[in-house]
Scaffold this active site. Structure first.
Site, PDB file in Angstrom:
ATOM      1  N   LYS A  97      -0.219   4.254  -0.337  1.00 53.56           N
ATOM      2  CA  LYS A  97      -0.738   5.705   0.342  1.00 53.56           C
ATOM      3  C   LYS A  97      -0.571   6.793  -0.227  1.00 53.56           C
ATOM      4  CE  LYS A  97       0.508   3.821   4.706  1.00 53.56           C
ATOM      5  NZ  LYS A  97       0.480   3.432   6.090  1.00 53.56           N
ATOM      6  N   GLU A 144      -6.262   4.931   8.007  1.00 47.91           N
ATOM      7  CA  GLU A 144      -6.232   6.235   7.500  1.00 47.91           C
ATOM      8  C   GLU A 144      -7.647   6.989   7.106  1.00 47.91           C
ATOM      9  OE1 GLU A 144      -2.791   5.324   5.855  1.00 47.91           O
ATOM     10  OE2 GLU A 144      -1.627   5.432   7.403  1.00 47.91           O
ATOM     11  N   SER A 199       3.329  -2.915  10.360  1.00 52.58           N
ATOM     12  CA  SER A 199       4.995  -2.502  10.542  1.00 52.58           C
ATOM     13  C   SER A 199       5.978  -3.625  10.602  1.00 52.58           C
ATOM     14  CB  SER A 199       5.730  -2.295  11.350  1.00 52.58           C
ATOM     15  OG  SER A 199       4.883  -0.840  12.458  1.00 52.58           O
ATOM     16  N   GLY A 228       2.965   2.130  10.819  1.00 57.09           N
ATOM     17  CA  GLY A 228       3.561   3.532  10.053  1.00 57.09           C
ATOM     18  C   GLY A 228       4.007   3.634  11.713  1.00 57.09           C
ATOM     19  N   HIS A 257      -9.537   1.101   5.363  1.00 52.45           N
ATOM     20  CA  HIS A 257      -8.417   1.438   5.630  1.00 52.45           C
ATOM     21  C   HIS A 257      -8.576   2.191   7.040  1.00 52.45           C
ATOM     22  CE1 HIS A 257      -4.061   2.476   6.144  1.00 52.45           C
ATOM     23  NE2 HIS A 257      -4.491   1.091   5.888  1.00 52.45           N
ATOM     24  N   GLU A 278      -5.525  -5.068  10.934  1.00 53.71           N
ATOM     25  CA  GLU A 278      -4.103  -4.098  11.567  1.00 53.71           C
ATOM     26  C   GLU A 278      -4.330  -3.658  11.955  1.00 53.71           C
ATOM     27  OE1 GLU A 278      -2.232  -2.484   7.306  1.00 53.71           O
ATOM     28  OE2 GLU A 278      -4.305  -1.569   7.253  1.00 53.71           O
ATOM     29  N   ASN A 336       0.799  -1.104  -0.108  1.00 50.53           N
ATOM     30  CA  ASN A 336       0.192   0.129  -0.144  1.00 50.53           C
ATOM     31  C   ASN A 336       1.149   1.140   0.168  1.00 50.53           C
ATOM     32  OD1 ASN A 336      -2.200   2.204   0.703  1.00 50.53           O
ATOM     33  ND2 ASN A 336      -2.129   1.344   2.380  1.00 50.53           N
TER      34      ASN A 336
HETATM   35  C1  PEP Z   1      -0.828  -0.163   6.646  1.00 56.15           C
HETATM   36  O1  PEP Z   1      -0.980   1.164   6.307  1.00 56.15           O
HETATM   37  O2  PEP Z   1      -1.635  -0.519   6.039  1.00 56.15           O
HETATM   38  C2  PEP Z   1       0.304  -0.452   7.078  1.00 56.15           C
HETATM   39  C3  PEP Z   1       0.364  -2.192   7.329  1.00 56.15           C
HETATM   40  O3  PEP Z   1       1.652   1.056   7.020  1.00 56.15           O
HETATM   41  P1  PEP Z   1       3.136   0.086   7.486  1.00 56.15           P
HETATM   42  O4  PEP Z   1       3.376  -1.374   7.153  1.00 56.15           O
HETATM   43  O5  PEP Z   1       3.741   1.541   7.838  1.00 56.15           O
HETATM   44  O6  PEP Z   1       2.757  -0.213   9.500  1.00 56.15           O
END
Ligand code: PEP
Length: 230
Positions: free
Chosen positions: A8, A91, A194, A164, A89, A158, A6
């Protein structure tokens, strides 16, 4: 395993093309049963035909086309043969303000269009600190209005506090949550938060982890390949 990148709000059309150009030749080394998905920003969508990876949309508006200034509908996605989408998601839920009702409407619409849906759920740190029962109550509430029997459906768990932040959920937390989720929704289940080269092995070995959704570590071809080819 499924490996989903992803991007973003990162990468341009040109850098996405360069990224995929570097990725493609390396994918002959992947396990043939593994699937790779790339979610670039909408402006970088194109018909990057490949048998080795699939390109999807990070978001779209649940319409074919029409007067929805600033939005992209199905007509704009099908121009590039895009029929995979991320929905829910954190976000988009927390920063953009999509409610469960908005998310469910989007899900119903793209299900009707036959899209493959990667549906994201996750709890805040506050909820996690209350324990697994509170976590599951929260996660189950994120299936409200969602047809979990839809065939073309992948779930991504998630935890928001792990996205992040560099802080990954522990193997025990992932195991407990994924086992509980599988009882609720028997669909492929990704972990996100992460994920990187240093932790992919232990995460990929967790029972009921069918893949990973990756933000930060997916932005460079090299770091994403560390995951896909681990
Ligand atoms: C995400 O936003 O789906 C995500 C898992 O980000 P990150 O790997 O940076 O934690």
């Amino acid at each position: 395993m499924i490996y989903a990148a992803n991007f973003k709000t990162n990468h341009t059309r040109q850098s996405t093309r360069e990224y995929l150009g570097k990725l493609q030749p390396q994918l002959s080394k992947k396990n043939p049963n593994d699937k790779v998905y790339i979610f670039p920003p909408l402006t970088a969508l194109d018909d990057y035909e490949s048998a080795d990876f699939r390109v999807g949309a990070q978001n779209a508006y649940p319409v074919e086309n029409g007067a929805f200034t600033g939005e992209v509908g199905v007509e704009q996605l099908t121009e590039f043969n895009i029929n995979t989408i991320l929905i829910g998601h954190s976000e988009r839920r927390d920063i953009i303000g999509e409610s469960q009702e908005d998310v469910a409407k989007k899900f119903a619409f793209f299900k009707e269009q036959g899209f493959e849906i990667i549906y994201c759920i996750g709890e805040s740190l506050e909820v996690r600190e209350e324990g697994i029962e509170a976590v599951m109550t929260h996660l189950v509430s994120q299936f409200e209005g969602i047809d979990t029997s839809y065939d073309n459906f992948v779930v991504a768990y998630e935890p928001i506090w792990a996205i992040g932040t560099g802080r990954t959920a522990s193997v025990d937390e992932i195991t407990e949550t994924h086992n509980a989720l599988k009882k609720v929704v028997d669909k492929p289940l990704l972990y996100g938060g992460s994920v990187k080269g240093a932790n992919i092995k232990e995460i990929a070995h967790v029972e009921n982890v069918d893949g990973v959704l990756v933000g930060g570590a997916s932005l460079k071809t090299e770091t994403f390949l560390e995951l896909v080819l681990h």
